[in-house]
Design an enzyme around this catalytic site. Structure first.
Site, mmCIF file in Angstrom:
data_model
loop_
_atom_site.group_PDB
_atom_site.id
_atom_site.type_symbol
_atom_site.label_atom_id
_atom_site.label_comp_id
_atom_site.label_asym_id
_atom_site.label_seq_id
_atom_site.Cartn_x
_atom_site.Cartn_y
_atom_site.Cartn_z
ATOM 1 N N CYS A 1 0.836 -1.202 0.000
ATOM 2 C CA CYS A 1 0.000 0.000 0.000
ATOM 3 C C CYS A 1 0.874 1.257 0.000
ATOM 4 O O CYS A 1 1.666 1.467 0.912
ATOM 5 C CB CYS A 1 -0.936 -0.005 1.215
ATOM 6 S SG CYS A 1 -1.877 1.523 1.367
ATOM 7 N N CYS B 1 0.270 3.605 3.223
ATOM 8 C CA CYS B 1 0.479 3.146 4.605
ATOM 9 C C CYS B 1 1.751 3.814 5.141
ATOM 10 O O CYS B 1 2.628 4.175 4.364
ATOM 11 C CB CYS B 1 0.648 1.622 4.626
ATOM 12 S SG CYS B 1 -0.850 0.729 5.081
ATOM 13 N N HIS C 1 -4.623 0.972 7.955
ATOM 14 C CA HIS C 1 -5.060 0.467 6.645
ATOM 15 C C HIS C 1 -6.433 -0.218 6.706
ATOM 16 O O HIS C 1 -7.210 -0.157 5.764
ATOM 17 C CB HIS C 1 -4.007 -0.519 6.126
ATOM 18 C CG HIS C 1 -4.244 -1.020 4.729
ATOM 19 N ND1 HIS C 1 -3.693 -0.415 3.624
ATOM 20 C CD2 HIS C 1 -4.998 -2.050 4.273
ATOM 21 C CE1 HIS C 1 -4.086 -1.069 2.530
ATOM 22 N NE2 HIS C 1 -4.875 -2.069 2.892
ATOM 23 N N ASN D 1 -14.659 7.687 -2.798
ATOM 24 C CA ASN D 1 -15.167 6.512 -3.499
ATOM 25 C C ASN D 1 -14.758 5.321 -2.657
ATOM 26 O O ASN D 1 -13.573 5.067 -2.486
ATOM 27 C CB ASN D 1 -14.521 6.378 -4.887
ATOM 28 C CG ASN D 1 -14.925 7.513 -5.810
ATOM 29 O OD1 ASN D 1 -16.044 8.012 -5.741
ATOM 30 N ND2 ASN D 1 -14.014 7.921 -6.667
ATOM 31 N N HIS E 1 -6.927 1.465 1.412
ATOM 32 C CA HIS E 1 -6.617 2.295 2.577
ATOM 33 C C HIS E 1 -7.627 3.453 2.676
ATOM 34 O O HIS E 1 -7.876 4.127 1.677
ATOM 35 C CB HIS E 1 -5.189 2.829 2.434
ATOM 36 C CG HIS E 1 -4.623 3.344 3.701
ATOM 37 N ND1 HIS E 1 -3.535 2.773 4.326
ATOM 38 C CD2 HIS E 1 -5.011 4.371 4.487
ATOM 39 C CE1 HIS E 1 -3.278 3.452 5.437
ATOM 40 N NE2 HIS E 1 -4.158 4.424 5.548
ATOM 41 N N HIS F 1 -9.343 6.587 2.493
ATOM 42 C CA HIS F 1 -8.937 7.910 2.002
ATOM 43 C C HIS F 1 -10.046 8.504 1.154
ATOM 44 O O HIS F 1 -10.918 7.793 0.661
ATOM 45 C CB HIS F 1 -7.657 7.797 1.162
ATOM 46 C CG HIS F 1 -7.885 7.173 -0.190
ATOM 47 N ND1 HIS F 1 -8.101 5.814 -0.353
ATOM 48 C CD2 HIS F 1 -7.965 7.713 -1.434
ATOM 49 C CE1 HIS F 1 -8.284 5.550 -1.632
ATOM 50 N NE2 HIS F 1 -8.220 6.675 -2.323
ATOM 51 N N GLN G 1 -10.823 12.210 -1.544
ATOM 52 C CA GLN G 1 -10.127 13.067 -2.489
ATOM 53 C C GLN G 1 -10.745 14.457 -2.516
ATOM 54 O O GLN G 1 -11.843 14.661 -1.989
ATOM 55 C CB GLN G 1 -10.214 12.482 -3.898
ATOM 56 C CG GLN G 1 -9.558 11.118 -4.037
ATOM 57 C CD GLN G 1 -9.619 10.628 -5.471
ATOM 58 O OE1 GLN G 1 -9.084 11.271 -6.375
ATOM 59 N NE2 GLN G 1 -10.281 9.514 -5.699
HETATM 60 ZN ZN LIG Z 1 -2.524 1.210 3.623
#
Ligand SMILES: [Zn+2]
Ligand SMILES: [Zn+2]
Length: 320
Positions: free
Chosen positions: A32, A35, A89, A129, A140, A142, A144
């Site tokens: 990832c 991470c 994560h 999304n 992970h 997140h 935007q």
């Molecule tokens: Zn991650």
């Protein structure tokens, strides 16, 4: 190639971004890139925002010359950021501690305040999304942010509708809708002191949920301390309910709608809101954006919104 192209058939701008083809698709946890210790962050962090490596808009985009009077192009000037919610994560909005979601809201406010300093930025769109079904390329947790150099077409449509509604009702349309929803209560999924969460009367997706502040406020920037805390709680409760609905990590598009910046003042007519547009209509069934939805923007919702609201309302979740 990175540029904006004008579509004269619909009066809208399209972003051509050949970078986005190169982005990694769903790497394993060990690989990832976001991470702690990954390619992006060699050290540790709590939550963080950074410029998207595969941007659709850039602060310094390649120069573009428009030679045709009809097939116009423009530089893709703007910014695309990734906002990492937590270093964990395995987490998600539904599993993050409330305090972390409150910090995330502060980050959304900060990023908005920062990017609106660029006079060419007209719209700041924050979203997440979640899940492969809506094209998320990293697991992970997140979201935007896109800072657009123009007001995107659906936002412009919303502003027109809010303006028309204000003339008709002598009041902001969401404030008017709130009167009705708060008295009938049939579409409320969750409410607290300052936020209301409903499956809207006009839901386009089977389990669509909207969050509206009860007070008229047009942007992240003007939410009070209490409103931010209550928004954090509403986000957590909705995403927890979603995950319990079919006992799977529920995919969704989560989108924040605030007033445009560096343009006409819309603060009187526009009401800040959050939309969750989840693609699932059942555990193993997707509500696709097919020809009718994509071609005509007319949505056929197979689920009665009042029933979806009741289903979600009945899922008991506990937030400490
Ligand atoms: Zn991650
Ligand atoms: Zn309002």
């Amino acid at each position: 190639m990175l540029e904006l192209r004008y579509n004269p058939l619909t009066d809208e701008w399209i972003i051509v971004s050949a970078f986005t083809q190169k982005r990694p698709t769903r790497p394993k946890t060990t690989e990832c890139p976001i991470c702690p210790g990954g390619v992006e962050f060699p050290g540790t962090y709590d939550l963080v925002s950074f410029d998207n490596k595969y941007p659709s808009l850039q602060l310094n985009p390649p120069n573009v010359v428009s030679e045709s009077p009809i097939l116009k192009r423009k530089p893709a000037k703007g910014n695309c950021e990734v906002i990492v919610y937590t270093s964990n994560h395995q987490s998600s909005l539904s599993e993050m501690p409330l305090l972390q979601i409150e910090k995330l809201i502060e980050m959304w406010v900060d990023r908005t305040r920062d990017l609106m300093q660029y006079n060419f930025v007209k719209y700041i769109f924050i979203f997440e999304n979640r899940g492969q079904e809506v094209g998320a390329s990293l697991e992970h947790p997140h979201g935007q942010l896109y800072a657009f150099p123009f007001i995107p077409i659906r936002i412009s449509r919303k502003l027109d509708a809010f303006e028309k509604g204000y003339e008709e009702h002598k009041k902001c349309v969401i404030c008017k809708i709130l009167e009705e929803e708060l008295s009938k209560k049939e579409r409320i999924v969750y409410e607290n002191e300052t936020m209301i969460t409903i499956v809207p009367f006009y839901a386009r997706f089977p389990y669509e949920v909207h969050i509206y502040p009860k007070r008229h406020v047009d942007s992240f920037l003007y939410l009070s301390g209490q409103e931010k805390k209550d928004l954090a709680k509403a986000l957590k409760i909705i995403t927890m309910k979603y995950d319990r609905l079919f006992n799977i990590p529920f995919p969704y598009m989560m989108m924040f709608f605030q007033s445009p910046v560096n343009t006409k003042d819309f603060s009187r007519i526009f009401h800040f809101h959050v939309e969750f547009n989840p693609p699932k209509r059942d555990k193993n069934k997707i509500k696709w954006m097919a020809s009718v939805e994509t071609g005509t923007w007319t949505f056929i919702n197979p689920k009665i919104p009042e029933e979806a609201a009741q289903e979600l309302r009945n899922i008991k979740v506990e937030v400490k």
